[in-house]
Design a protein around this motif. Structure first.
Motif, PDB file in Angstrom:
ATOM      1  N   THR A   6       0.835  -1.202   0.000  1.00  0.00           N
ATOM      2  CA  THR A   6       0.000   0.000   0.000  1.00  0.00           C
ATOM      3  C   THR A   6       0.869   1.251   0.000  1.00  0.00           C
ATOM      4  O   THR A   6       0.570   2.225  -0.697  1.00  0.00           O
ATOM      5  CB  THR A   6      -0.949  -0.005   1.213  1.00  0.00           C
ATOM      6  OG1 THR A   6      -1.687  -1.240   1.223  1.00  0.00           O
ATOM      7  CG2 THR A   6      -1.922   1.162   1.163  1.00  0.00           C
ATOM      8  N   ALA A   7       1.971   1.226   0.752  1.00  0.00           N
ATOM      9  CA  ALA A   7       2.893   2.369   0.771  1.00  0.00           C
ATOM     10  C   ALA A   7       3.525   2.586  -0.604  1.00  0.00           C
ATOM     11  O   ALA A   7       3.675   3.721  -1.057  1.00  0.00           O
ATOM     12  CB  ALA A   7       3.962   2.152   1.836  1.00  0.00           C
ATOM     13  N   ILE A   8       3.864   1.507  -1.284  1.00  0.00           N
ATOM     14  CA  ILE A   8       4.436   1.613  -2.634  1.00  0.00           C
ATOM     15  C   ILE A   8       3.395   2.164  -3.602  1.00  0.00           C
ATOM     16  O   ILE A   8       3.705   3.023  -4.437  1.00  0.00           O
ATOM     17  CB  ILE A   8       4.985   0.252  -3.100  1.00  0.00           C
ATOM     18  CG1 ILE A   8       6.226  -0.117  -2.283  1.00  0.00           C
ATOM     19  CG2 ILE A   8       5.305   0.268  -4.588  1.00  0.00           C
ATOM     20  CD1 ILE A   8       6.695  -1.555  -2.478  1.00  0.00           C
ATOM     21  N   ALA A   9       2.160   1.694  -3.498  1.00  0.00           N
ATOM     22  CA  ALA A   9       1.088   2.203  -4.364  1.00  0.00           C
ATOM     23  C   ALA A   9       0.917   3.706  -4.162  1.00  0.00           C
ATOM     24  O   ALA A   9       0.736   4.451  -5.134  1.00  0.00           O
ATOM     25  CB  ALA A   9      -0.214   1.461  -4.083  1.00  0.00           C
ATOM     26  N   ALA A  10       1.008   4.160  -2.925  1.00  0.00           N
ATOM     27  CA  ALA A  10       0.909   5.596  -2.644  1.00  0.00           C
ATOM     28  C   ALA A  10       2.095   6.336  -3.251  1.00  0.00           C
ATOM     29  O   ALA A  10       1.929   7.378  -3.899  1.00  0.00           O
ATOM     30  CB  ALA A  10       0.835   5.833  -1.142  1.00  0.00           C
ATOM     31  N   ALA A  11       3.293   5.811  -3.067  1.00  0.00           N
ATOM     32  CA  ALA A  11       4.506   6.468  -3.571  1.00  0.00           C
ATOM     33  C   ALA A  11       4.476   6.619  -5.091  1.00  0.00           C
ATOM     34  O   ALA A  11       4.985   7.613  -5.624  1.00  0.00           O
ATOM     35  CB  ALA A  11       5.741   5.681  -3.147  1.00  0.00           C
ATOM     36  N   LYS A  12       3.859   5.686  -5.778  1.00  0.00           N
ATOM     37  CA  LYS A  12       3.767   5.749  -7.238  1.00  0.00           C
ATOM     38  C   LYS A  12       2.910   6.916  -7.719  1.00  0.00           C
ATOM     39  O   LYS A  12       2.974   7.291  -8.881  1.00  0.00           O
ATOM     40  CB  LYS A  12       3.216   4.442  -7.796  1.00  0.00           C
ATOM     41  CG  LYS A  12       4.193   3.290  -7.714  1.00  0.00           C
ATOM     42  CD  LYS A  12       3.557   2.014  -8.260  1.00  0.00           C
ATOM     43  CE  LYS A  12       4.509   0.844  -8.225  1.00  0.00           C
ATOM     44  NZ  LYS A  12       3.865  -0.382  -8.742  1.00  0.00           N
ATOM     45  N   LEU A  13       2.113   7.497  -6.837  1.00  0.00           N
ATOM     46  CA  LEU A  13       1.262   8.627  -7.198  1.00  0.00           C
ATOM     47  C   LEU A  13       2.001   9.959  -7.183  1.00  0.00           C
ATOM     48  O   LEU A  13       1.524  10.936  -7.753  1.00  0.00           O
ATOM     49  CB  LEU A  13       0.057   8.696  -6.251  1.00  0.00           C
ATOM     50  CG  LEU A  13      -0.878   7.492  -6.315  1.00  0.00           C
ATOM     51  CD1 LEU A  13      -1.888   7.557  -5.184  1.00  0.00           C
ATOM     52  CD2 LEU A  13      -1.558   7.416  -7.669  1.00  0.00           C
TER      53      LEU A  13
END
Length: 120
Positions: free
Chosen positions: A92-99
Motif C-alpha cells: 500500500t505504501a508503494i502504491a501511494a509512492a507511485k502517485l
C-alpha cells in the motif's frame, strides 16, 4: 505500519517548471495524500529547503563535533521533503509512492521501534 516516504528531486526542477508543470506536482501530491487518507493516515509532512542551506554535524573520533555548512559532495538529487504515514503494509505504501510526481525518486522506509528507548 508506519513509513517515512522520502522525496528526492533534481535541484532547480521546481524553479524551471511552468505553471502547468507546477500544477502537475500539486495534483500528484494531492492524489498521494487522498490515497493515504483513504488507506491509512498522514502523521506529518514537510518540504525541505535546498541542501545548500543545510548544516552538517559530524563527530570526530576524539568526540569533538565539527559543524559545517551544506553538503560535502555535489549531489545530482537531494532530499526535498518527506511524508510520515501509517498504512497497512508495504504494498500500500508503494502504491501511494507511485502517485507522487514521476520526476521524483521516492524512498519508502518503514520505521522501527528501538526497545528500551522512548522519545521524550
Amino acid at each position: 505500519m508506519r513509513y517515512v516516504v522520502l522525496i528526492a528531486y533534481e535541484p532547480g526542477a521546481w524553479e524551471a517548471a511552468d505553471e502547468a508543470g507546477r500544477q502537475e506536482y500539486f495534483d500528484a501530491h494531492h492524489a498521494f495524500e487522498q490515497f493515504v487518507d483513504e488507506h491509512g493516515r498522514r502523521l506529518e509532512s514537510a518540504a525541505l529547503s535546498d541542501a545548500d542551506l543545510a548544516t552538517t554535524v559530524r563527530h570526530r573520533e576524539d568526540g569533538t563535533a565539527v559543524v559545517s555548512d551544506g553538503p560535502f559532495v555535489e549531489l545530482v538529487e537531494q532530499v526535498g521533503g518527506y511524508y510520515d504515514v501509517e498504512l497497512p503494509d508495504l504494498d500500500t505504501a508503494i502504491a501511494a509512492a507511485k502517485l507522487l510526481p514521476r520526476s521524483y525518486t521516492v524512498e519508502v522506509r518503514p520505521t522501527v521501534r528501538i526497545e528500551g528507548y522512548e522519545s521524550r
